[in-house]
Design a protein around this motif. Structure first.
Motif, PDB file in Angstrom:
ATOM      1  N   THR A  95      42.788  44.075  40.939  1.00 28.02           N
ATOM      2  CA  THR A  95      42.738  42.533  40.454  1.00 28.02           C
ATOM      3  C   THR A  95      42.596  41.548  41.928  1.00 28.02           C
ATOM      4  O   THR A  95      42.025  40.859  42.089  1.00 28.02           O
ATOM      5  N   LEU A  96      43.534  42.334  42.899  1.00 28.69           N
ATOM      6  CA  LEU A  96      43.592  41.542  44.234  1.00 28.69           C
ATOM      7  C   LEU A  96      42.329  41.559  44.995  1.00 28.69           C
ATOM      8  O   LEU A  96      41.765  40.642  45.668  1.00 28.69           O
ATOM      9  N   LEU A  97      41.311  42.570  44.539  1.00 26.83           N
ATOM     10  CA  LEU A  97      39.954  42.680  45.132  1.00 26.83           C
ATOM     11  C   LEU A  97      38.828  41.862  44.578  1.00 26.83           C
ATOM     12  O   LEU A  97      37.894  41.931  44.925  1.00 26.83           O
ATOM     13  N   GLY A  98      39.320  41.284  43.219  1.00 27.31           N
ATOM     14  CA  GLY A  98      38.573  40.420  42.721  1.00 27.31           C
ATOM     15  C   GLY A  98      37.689  41.150  41.472  1.00 27.31           C
ATOM     16  O   GLY A  98      36.893  40.678  40.965  1.00 27.31           O
ATOM     17  N   PHE A  99      38.245  42.253  41.077  1.00 27.03           N
ATOM     18  CA  PHE A  99      37.604  43.182  39.934  1.00 27.03           C
ATOM     19  C   PHE A  99      38.430  42.559  38.661  1.00 27.03           C
ATOM     20  O   PHE A  99      39.357  43.327  38.192  1.00 27.03           O
ATOM     21  N   VAL A 100      37.828  41.512  38.101  1.00 26.41           N
ATOM     22  CA  VAL A 100      38.407  40.944  36.875  1.00 26.41           C
ATOM     23  C   VAL A 100      37.376  41.349  35.899  1.00 26.41           C
ATOM     24  O   VAL A 100      36.421  41.572  35.921  1.00 26.41           O
ATOM     25  N   CYS A 101      37.731  40.848  34.524  1.00 28.98           N
ATOM     26  CA  CYS A 101      36.801  40.701  33.464  1.00 28.98           C
ATOM     27  C   CYS A 101      36.765  42.160  32.876  1.00 28.98           C
ATOM     28  O   CYS A 101      35.599  42.829  32.566  1.00 28.98           O
ATOM     29  N   GLY A 102      37.996  42.885  32.932  1.00 28.83           N
ATOM     30  CA  GLY A 102      37.997  44.365  32.375  1.00 28.83           C
ATOM     31  C   GLY A 102      37.757  45.351  33.137  1.00 28.83           C
ATOM     32  O   GLY A 102      38.243  46.529  32.665  1.00 28.83           O
ATOM     33  N   VAL A 103      37.397  45.246  34.697  1.00 25.56           N
ATOM     34  CA  VAL A 103      37.221  46.198  35.395  1.00 25.56           C
ATOM     35  C   VAL A 103      38.442  46.821  35.753  1.00 25.56           C
ATOM     36  O   VAL A 103      38.754  47.970  36.170  1.00 25.56           O
ATOM     37  N   CYS A 104      39.517  45.806  36.147  1.00 22.32           N
ATOM     38  CA  CYS A 104      40.961  46.114  36.414  1.00 22.32           C
ATOM     39  C   CYS A 104      41.661  46.903  35.330  1.00 22.32           C
ATOM     40  O   CYS A 104      42.597  47.520  35.642  1.00 22.32           O
ATOM     41  N   LEU A 105      41.097  47.108  34.096  1.00 18.69           N
ATOM     42  CA  LEU A 105      41.743  47.802  32.968  1.00 18.69           C
ATOM     43  C   LEU A 105      41.151  49.414  33.085  1.00 18.69           C
ATOM     44  O   LEU A 105      41.769  49.839  32.223  1.00 18.69           O
TER      45      LEU A 105
END
Length: 174
Positions: free
Chosen positions: A137-147
């Motif tokens: 999430t801190l690296l900017g991988f949102v929209c489901g990648v962080c899951l």
């Protein structure tokens, strides 16, 4: 007190110290002092033999002519305490060393039902999965990648339970 105040201090005459040249000359090395021609006398010559016994450099061991026996008696008091102790009961318990629970099913003895079992495992997200999720999430991988870490069982904690009594035995933390 008046006579102490009236008394004059007494001065003593001390001669001055010798000069360096005078102090460095030892009387034996001063020119004109003769050296003795004969050595000093030995100890026996100067002092003499004590009690008429001649002095030798090593002691002489004499064997005694007769042996005298010495008998001594002393009263000896012995105190004994006699106690009757109850018989000791020795209880031997055999305790199995707990195995370290791994990341898969483990053969062990259940501490609750005392049966030898193969543990049942269940995988639940732990600190490793949550840490990787926060990092993504801190690296900017949102929209489901962080899951994604919640789908990888290698990042989950392993919970061991007994298949017979269904009690929780332990956790293998990653």
């Amino acid at each position: 007190m008046d006579h102490l105040e009236d008394a004059e201090p007494t001065l003593y005459y001390t001669p001055p110290p010798p000069s360096y040249v005078e102090a460095s000359q030892c009387p034996a090395y001063v020119a004109g002092t003769p050296h003795p021609l004969t050595p000093p006398p030995s100890y026996v010559e100067a002092v003499g033999e004590p009690n008429g016994i001649p002095l030798y450099p090593y002691p002489i061991l004499n064997i005694p002519n007769h042996i005298t026996e010495v008998h001594q008696t002393q009263p000896v008091f012995v105190e004994q305490a006699i106690r009757s102790a109850p018989p000791q009961v020795l209880v031997v318990t055999q305790q199995e060393v707990r195995r370290r629970l791994g990341d898969g099913p483990t053969v062990t003895t259940c501490p609750f039902c005392q049966h030898r079992i193969n543990t049942v495992v269940s995988y639940k997200p732990g600190a490793a999965a949550w840490g990787v999720c926060c990092l993504l999430t801190l690296l900017g991988f949102v929209c489901g990648v962080c899951l994604i870490p919640f789908c990888i069982t290698a990042l989950h904690d392993v919970h061991h339970s007994c298949p017979l009594c269904n009690k929780h035995i332990g956790i293998h933390v990653r």
